[in-house]
Design an enzyme around this catalytic site. Structure first.
Site: not given
Ligand code: NAI
Length: 339
Positions: A124, A171, A204, A228
């Site tokens: 972002y 991740k 995930d 988000d």
């Protein structure tokens, strides 16, 4: 005590749900002077820019704002007003307490997770460029400063609210440098809070576990993009975007807003669920040092929503009916003077 609060009605369903939140807050009897300012589509029409300087001036003066959602054009047009506000005001923490409400139809029961989302960087940061024809890059920015700051926020929140665990979601197996740095900072801060358990999960796998066993989670610590996405997933667990409040917090300013967007598909039709905005107002009351009024609003929502639902929850109540029922309940719960 009296308070001054900047009010941004926002776009789409914003004016309907913010009006409901304001009226519910007023029913608590807390003395608030609202300073309404134009931002978003209204400001664009009136003065040609979506975030005119008086908006930031007002929030800087009052330090607290209640905000409706604002539209961001997709893949073109002006940059997000929401992102700009967060950056300009140093609102580095996005707090989204996601709790099951009694009687609300939802895929999971007794969910109580708090999403702590880093609000200023990651993908972002808005750094995108064309490398060559058909090839573009978006830069994911992760800094030690921002990651440490948000980790400390999450652990401070956990300590203050008596929460048992912080889960850092990442991740780092793929993004070894950026998510690796985020984790390093979280681990370092975690050592300062031995009373709060700390764990790490891949984003995930965390999404699957959140759906299957949300009770395994308590406070979630995430960089901007994962935060988000995962906060909408958490909203889904408790009945959807119509019921989840939020706050954007920094060291100096606080802007309270629901997780949901402008919902253009139902805007102006008296169909929006005002509960998310009203509960954001309850978070604001607590921040203003009005915990009794805040509790009263939450209790009123929890009472009313057992028997009254807007369309998003499968019911037939309108925004105004929901609002008025909650106002009536807040008034009924209002303690005699001198409490
Ligand atoms: P959205 O949250 O506006 O809508 C997603 C779905 O949820 C729609 O079907 C909508 O009707 C429903 N929904 C959302 N809030 C609801 C409520 N209170 N009551 C009943 N149903 C509700 O997300 P979407 O469609 O992705 O975004 C629309 C616009 O909102 C975009 O321009 C986006 O950039 C903006 N947005 C602004 C945010 C903010 O100001 N903080 C946050 C998220 C999106």
């Amino acid at each position: 005590m009296s308070h001054r609060v900047t009010l941004l009605y926002g776009d789409g369903i914003g004016p309907e749900v913010i009006d409901a939140a304001v009226r519910v807050i007023e029913a608590t009897g807390v003395d608030i002077t609202w300073e309404a300012v134009d931002a978003g589509q209204v400001a664009l029409q009136k003065v040609g820019v979506p975030l005119p300087p008086p908006v930031l001036d007002s929030i800087r003066r009052n330090r607290v704002a209640l905000k409706g959602p604002m539209m961001t054009p997709i893949a073109e047009g002006f940059p997000s007003i929401n992102v700009a506000l967060r950056k300009e005001l140093g609102l580095y923490a996005n707090l989204r307490p996601t709790k099951s409400l009694p009687g609300v139809p939802a895929p999971a029961r007794d969910v109580d997770v708090v999403v702590v989302r880093e609000n200023t960087e990651s993908l972002y940061a808005g750094i995108e460029h064309t490398v060559s024809r058909g090839v573009v890059e978006s830069v994911k920015v992760i800094t030690e400063e921002a990651s440490t700051r948000i980790a400390r926020f999450a652990f401070e929140y956990a300590r203050r609210e008596g929460r048992r665990k912080v889960t850092a979601i990442h991740k780092a197996n793929i993004m070894k440098l950026s998510d690796g740095l985020f984790l390093d900072c979280a681990r370092r801060i975690a050592r300062e809070y031995p009373e709060v358990a700390y764990e790490e999960k891949l984003v995930d796998s965390a999404c699957m576990q959140l759906v299957l066993s949300p009770h395994l989670f308590d406070v979630l610590l995430l960089e901007n993009l994962y935060g988000d996405i995962v906060s909408d997933l958490c909203a889904g667990l408790v009945g959807g975007l119509g019921v989840v409040p939020g706050a954007n917090l920094g060291d100096e300013y606080a802007v309270f807003e629901a997780v949901h967007g402008t919902a253009p598909d139902i805007a102006g039709r008296n169909l929006a669920n005002p509960v998310a905005a009203i509960l954001s107002g309850a978070l604001m009351l607590a921040h203003l040092g009005e915990p009794a009024a805040s509790r009263r609003v939450v209790d009123a929502v929890r009472h009313v929503i057992q028997s009254m639902w807007t369309k998003d929850l499968g019911g037939t109540a309108t925004t105004a009916e929901m609002r008025d029922a909650i106002i009536a309940q807040v008034s009924a719960l209002r303690a005699p003077k001198g409490e």
